[in-house]
Design a protein around this motif. Structure first.
Motif, short mmCIF file in Angstrom:
data_model
loop_
_atom_site.label_atom_id
_atom_site.label_comp_id
_atom_site.label_asym_id
_atom_site.label_seq_id
_atom_site.Cartn_x
_atom_site.Cartn_y
_atom_site.Cartn_z
N UNK A 135 0.83 -1.21 0.00
CA UNK A 135 0.00 0.00 0.00
C UNK A 135 0.86 1.26 0.00
N UNK A 136 1.87 1.28 0.85
CA UNK A 136 2.76 2.43 0.91
C UNK A 136 3.49 2.59 -0.41
N UNK A 137 3.95 1.48 -0.98
CA UNK A 137 4.66 1.53 -2.25
C UNK A 137 3.76 2.09 -3.36
N UNK A 138 2.49 1.66 -3.38
CA UNK A 138 1.56 2.15 -4.39
C UNK A 138 1.28 3.64 -4.22
N UNK A 139 1.08 4.08 -2.97
CA UNK A 139 0.80 5.50 -2.73
C UNK A 139 2.01 6.37 -3.05
N UNK A 140 3.21 5.85 -2.82
CA UNK A 140 4.39 6.63 -3.17
C UNK A 140 4.51 6.80 -4.68
N UNK A 141 4.21 5.74 -5.42
CA UNK A 141 4.26 5.85 -6.88
C UNK A 141 3.20 6.83 -7.39
N UNK A 144 4.34 10.32 -6.85
CA UNK A 144 5.38 10.72 -7.81
C UNK A 144 4.77 11.05 -9.18
N UNK A 145 3.77 10.25 -9.55
CA UNK A 145 3.14 10.50 -10.86
C UNK A 145 2.27 11.75 -10.83
N UNK A 146 1.52 11.93 -9.77
CA UNK A 146 0.61 13.06 -9.64
C UNK A 146 0.85 13.76 -8.30
N UNK A 147 1.94 14.49 -8.21
CA UNK A 147 2.24 15.15 -6.93
C UNK A 147 1.18 16.18 -6.58
#
Length: 251
Positions: A135-141, A144-147
């Protein structure tokens, strides 16, 4: 809070006759000598109370050092800093009324001391967390894509929750290792940022092994948690319902 009434500072309840040799001092500047006020088989360790009692570092250390010196001789029922009795007569009445309860508590504490363990989420665990938590990995990506503010908030909340959850789980495993080494445990008050705050009643002869076990666990789980060990301490957390309430107030 300042206690301005005259009286006697009360540091501990001990067995009558158990005051260690040498000159012991209490709080105040200059520090005053302590004495024992005995009733039957128990005694209160006291000194003349300062005119104004504040929680200065000097006096807090003096209070703690006195309790530890008393504990070298025998069991101690410690008072929190700032307990003041109006006079020795009132104190003797209280000691007489609670003598049997005090003796039972002192018997329970013979040969024991208190160790406190606090567990917090590791402060530098983000890398390991991202690798392990989908979950954390997905939210970080996504961030990054849509800051943006919302993405940052969601990521931050997920990180805090995951770090706390990992610390709690590791803390439970640590409790399984430590609890058998203690005669009793007491859950401490909530501390901001802490996943676990527990005090252990440990045999004095086992205190080094207890400390080594805590350090070993902390080293092996440093990616998940930060461990803070305090002790040996006076057995504040294990005096139970028979701890005398402040007779005037607390500084």
């Amino acid at each position: 809070m300042i206690t301005v009434a005259p009286g006697v500072s009360v540091y501990a309840i001990i067995r009558a006759g158990a005051v260690p040799p040498g000159r012991l001092t209490g709080v105040g500047g200059p520090a005053v000598a302590v004495r024992a006020v005995s009733v039957g088989k128990v005694a209160a360790v006291v000194s003349d109370a300062p005119a104004q009692l504040r929680a200065r570092r000097r006096d807090l250390l003096a209070h703690q050092e006195l309790l530890m010196a008393l504990a070298e001789v025998g069991p101690v029922l410690p008072m929190r800093f700032g307990v003041v009795a109006p006079d020795e007569e009132v104190l003797r009445e209280q000691l007489a009324a609670e003598e049997m309860n005090h003796l039972a508590t002192l018997d329970r504490l013979v040969g024991h001391l208190e160790m406190n363990v606090k567990v917090l989420p590791a402060q530098d665990a983000l890398g390991a967390l991202v690798a392990a938590d989908t979950k954390v990995r997905r939210l970080r990506e996504e961030a990054r894509r849509r800051p943006g503010y919302d993405a940052s908030v969601r990521l931050g909340e997920a990180v805090v929750a995951a770090l706390s959850r990992r610390a709690i789980e590791a803390g439970r495993r640590m409790m399984r290792d430590l609890a058998p080494m203690a005669r009793a445990t007491v859950q401490g008050p909530e501390v901001s940022g802490c996943a676990l705050n527990v005090s252990f009643l440990v045999e004095r002869v086992a205190s080094e092994r207890f400390g080594s076990t805590v350090e070993h666990f902390a080293k092996n789980h440093r990616e998940h948690l930060e461990v803070r060990l305090a002790g040996p301490l006076p057995c504040y957390s294990f005096v139970g319902a028979h701890t005398p309430a402040p007779l005037i107030g607390k500084g």
